[in-house]
Enzyme design. Sequence first.
Site, mmCIF file in Angstrom:
data_model
loop_
_atom_site.group_PDB
_atom_site.id
_atom_site.type_symbol
_atom_site.label_atom_id
_atom_site.label_comp_id
_atom_site.label_asym_id
_atom_site.label_seq_id
_atom_site.Cartn_x
_atom_site.Cartn_y
_atom_site.Cartn_z
ATOM 1 N N GLU A 1 0.846 -1.209 0.000
ATOM 2 C CA GLU A 1 0.000 0.000 0.000
ATOM 3 C C GLU A 1 0.878 1.254 0.000
ATOM 4 O O GLU A 1 1.243 1.785 1.054
ATOM 5 C CB GLU A 1 -0.942 -0.027 1.210
ATOM 6 C CG GLU A 1 -1.899 1.144 1.201
ATOM 7 C CD GLU A 1 -3.332 0.777 1.481
ATOM 8 O OE1 GLU A 1 -3.555 -0.168 2.242
ATOM 9 O OE2 GLU A 1 -4.215 1.459 0.937
ATOM 10 N N HIS A 2 1.232 1.718 -1.188
ATOM 11 C CA HIS A 2 2.080 2.902 -1.340
ATOM 12 C C HIS A 2 2.116 3.312 -2.812
ATOM 13 O O HIS A 2 1.541 2.621 -3.662
ATOM 14 C CB HIS A 2 3.506 2.611 -0.815
ATOM 15 C CG HIS A 2 4.178 1.453 -1.460
ATOM 16 N ND1 HIS A 2 4.437 0.251 -0.825
ATOM 17 C CD2 HIS A 2 4.644 1.289 -2.720
ATOM 18 C CE1 HIS A 2 5.036 -0.578 -1.650
ATOM 19 N NE2 HIS A 2 5.159 0.013 -2.804
ATOM 20 N N GLY A 3 2.802 4.409 -3.078
ATOM 21 C CA GLY A 3 3.053 4.826 -4.451
ATOM 22 C C GLY A 3 4.547 4.931 -4.681
ATOM 23 O O GLY A 3 5.330 4.897 -3.729
#
Length: 136
Positions: free
Chosen positions: A51-53
């Site tokens: 869960e990240h960019g």
Amino acid sequence: MPLNDCRIIELPKIADARGNLTFVEGGNHIPFDIKRVYYLYDVPGGADRGEHGHKSLHQFVICMSGSFDLVLDDGFDVKRFHLNRSYFGVYVCPMMWRYLDNFSSGSVCMVMASAKYDEQDYIRDKKDFLKAVGAS
Ligand code: TYD
């Protein structure tokens, strides 16, 4: 980059009674050179990963065994890909919020990446991501 640039890519499959073979060439089947490969395995039921960019990293995600979902969000639209074949992968362009969920037991997720691990390339806070893409 828009969400539409992220897409399912079908890889070559050399069907053989002795077992099938699939290969990936950086810059040919996927639109970047491969600098790193990592994989997720022994993922417990109900877990979410990734869960990240990433600011500049290109990635290609393959389900090597079992199944899972890859969710991509450009800040405006969301796309969910269900992956369950090792000759399909999803190209993930930079500046895409992503996570993986719905892992079946024994599933293995392999990721090819355009650069070595660099914590500075991560955007870990969704609010920072939405600001960066102009969605908040
Ligand atoms: P991370 O990418 O944060 O995974 P997730 O978003 O699913 O939690 O990686 C988890 C940890 O592994 C983090 O401490 C960084 C480390 N890591 C590396 O050292 N090298 C790598 O290539 C990757 C992908 C992660």
